[in-house]
Write an enzyme that holds these catalytic residues in place. Structure first.
Site, PDB file in Angstrom:
ATOM      1  N   LYS A 290       0.869  -1.191   0.000  1.00 28.72           N
ATOM      2  CA  LYS A 290       0.000   0.000   0.000  1.00 28.72           C
ATOM      3  C   LYS A 290       0.910   1.246   0.000  1.00 28.72           C
ATOM      4  O   LYS A 290       1.937   1.224  -0.660  1.00 28.72           O
ATOM      5  CB  LYS A 290      -0.965  -0.051   1.182  1.00 28.72           C
ATOM      6  CG  LYS A 290      -1.747  -1.366   1.190  1.00 28.72           C
ATOM      7  CD  LYS A 290      -2.875  -1.415   2.140  1.00 28.72           C
ATOM      8  CE  LYS A 290      -3.561  -2.777   2.018  1.00 28.72           C
ATOM      9  NZ  LYS A 290      -4.739  -2.911   2.862  1.00 28.72           N
TER      10      LYS A 290
ATOM     11  N   GLU B 105     -10.781 -10.583  -1.146  1.00 30.12           N
ATOM     12  CA  GLU B 105     -10.465  -9.787   0.036  1.00 30.12           C
ATOM     13  C   GLU B 105     -11.750  -9.186   0.600  1.00 30.12           C
ATOM     14  O   GLU B 105     -12.193  -8.119   0.136  1.00 30.12           O
ATOM     15  CB  GLU B 105      -9.509  -8.652  -0.331  1.00 30.12           C
ATOM     16  CG  GLU B 105      -8.149  -9.102  -0.798  1.00 30.12           C
ATOM     17  CD  GLU B 105      -7.086  -8.056  -0.512  1.00 30.12           C
ATOM     18  OE1 GLU B 105      -6.137  -8.385   0.188  1.00 30.12           O
ATOM     19  OE2 GLU B 105      -7.221  -6.908  -0.968  1.00 30.12           O
TER      20      GLU B 105
HETATM   21  P1  13P Z   1      -4.229  -6.469   5.630  1.00 30.57           P
HETATM   22  O1  13P Z   1      -3.405  -7.712   5.509  1.00 30.57           O
HETATM   23  O2  13P Z   1      -3.512  -5.324   6.265  1.00 30.57           O
HETATM   24  O3  13P Z   1      -5.560  -6.748   6.243  1.00 30.57           O
HETATM   25  O4  13P Z   1      -4.520  -5.949   4.139  1.00 30.57           O
HETATM   26  C1  13P Z   1      -5.026  -6.831   3.215  1.00 30.57           C
HETATM   27  C2  13P Z   1      -4.974  -6.196   1.887  1.00 30.57           C
HETATM   28  O5  13P Z   1      -5.720  -5.281   1.604  1.00 30.57           O
HETATM   29  C3  13P Z   1      -3.966  -6.690   0.946  1.00 30.57           C
HETATM   30  O6  13P Z   1      -4.222  -6.209  -0.333  1.00 30.57           O
END
Ligand code: 13P
Length: 261
Positions: free
Chosen positions: A14, A173
């Site tokens: 991210k 997700e």
């Molecule tokens: P997290 O593992 O922080 O929950 O994030 C998942 C995600 O959005 C991966 O693309």
């Protein structure tokens, strides 16, 4: 395609990273992969695009791939300030790119149609699209999660066509599981992954559908990773928070190393 018969572990950084901390991460990742039996899994990191060069310049035969988190909807160079197209990503050894992450859908209004266009642009540049789908809390509570996710895939499939869809991979997700610590129940993951695989079989037939990797993402960490990757139709994981430092990512990789398929 991602390698078959290997557990796929993709880190999604991210908006994280810095030139200095990336160097430390890289050193540790390379030494960890050397120590572990990475023949058991396939590792990739989806980087902020600005760091692709830093990583690609260090990739010489490295046992992991780098990818992007997004790509422009426009294929050709043009007057699109701030955008980066697939051809540009390909120049930096970018092997895959996430498209349609729920954060892009939420904050940038990305639709399934747009996600399909981006996936198509990536494929033209030889980059594997990792298409994210997933329901929100509301759909989960209403009992319409499967319907919602299948609709997302149907919409993308109708824009892309089955020939291009065959070359995509998917990540389920659930939005309510992202960054919350609330990982989806194993039974819910199995049910959703089964439904997605079934839909893909309907769209493109058994063999190509089985070649598509389907990852789970949402609060995956070293503690829960094995219970997730051992589920039916789970080909790997997409990891956010736990992938940005080698303290947590290294532990997760250690859990996967040596695990029998
Ligand atoms: P997290 O593992 O922080 O929950 O994030 C998942 C995600 O959005 C991966 O693309």
């Amino acid at each position: 395609m991602f390698p078959e018969k290997k557990t796929i572990v993709i880190g999604n950084w991210k908006m994280h990273g810095s030139l200095q901390s990336n160097e430390i991460f890289l050193e540790k990742l390379l030494s960890t992969l050397e120590d572990l039996n990475s023949a058991d899994f396939f590792c990739g990191i989806a980087l902020p695009a600005i760091y692709l060069f830093q990583f690609s310049s260090r990739l010489d035969n490295a046992p992991f791939f780098i990818g992007a988190q997004n790509v422009a909807q426009w294929e050709e160079p043009g007057a699109f300030t701030g955008e980066i197209n697939a051809m540009m990503l390909a120049e930096f050894d970018c092997k895959f790119s996430i498209v349609g992450h729920s954060e892009r859908r939420k904050y940038f209004g990305e639709t399934d149609k747009l996600v399909a266009k981006k996936a198509s642009n990536l494929l033209k540049s030889g980059i594997i699209p990792l298409v994210c789908v997933g329901e929100g809390q509301q759909e989960r509570e209403k009992g319409s999660a499967i319907h919602f996710v299948k609709n997302q895939i149907d919409e993308i499939a109708s824009c892309l066509g089955s020939d291009l869809l065959k070359k995509c991979n998917f990540a389920y997700e659930p939005i309510w599981a992202i960054g919350t610590g609330n990982v989806a129940k194993e039974s819910d993951i199995v049910e959703m992954h089964g439904a997605v695989k079934e839909l893909l079989v309907q769209i493109m037939g058994e063999v190509p559908a089985q070649n598509i990797s389907l990852l789970y993402g949402g609060s995956v960490n070293a503690e829960n990773v094995l219970s997730i990757v051992d589920q039916e139709n789970v080909d790997g994981i997409l990891v956010g928070g736990a992938s940005v430092s080698m303290e947590t990512f290294g532990k997760l990789l250690e859990k996967l190393a040596g695990r029998r398929q």
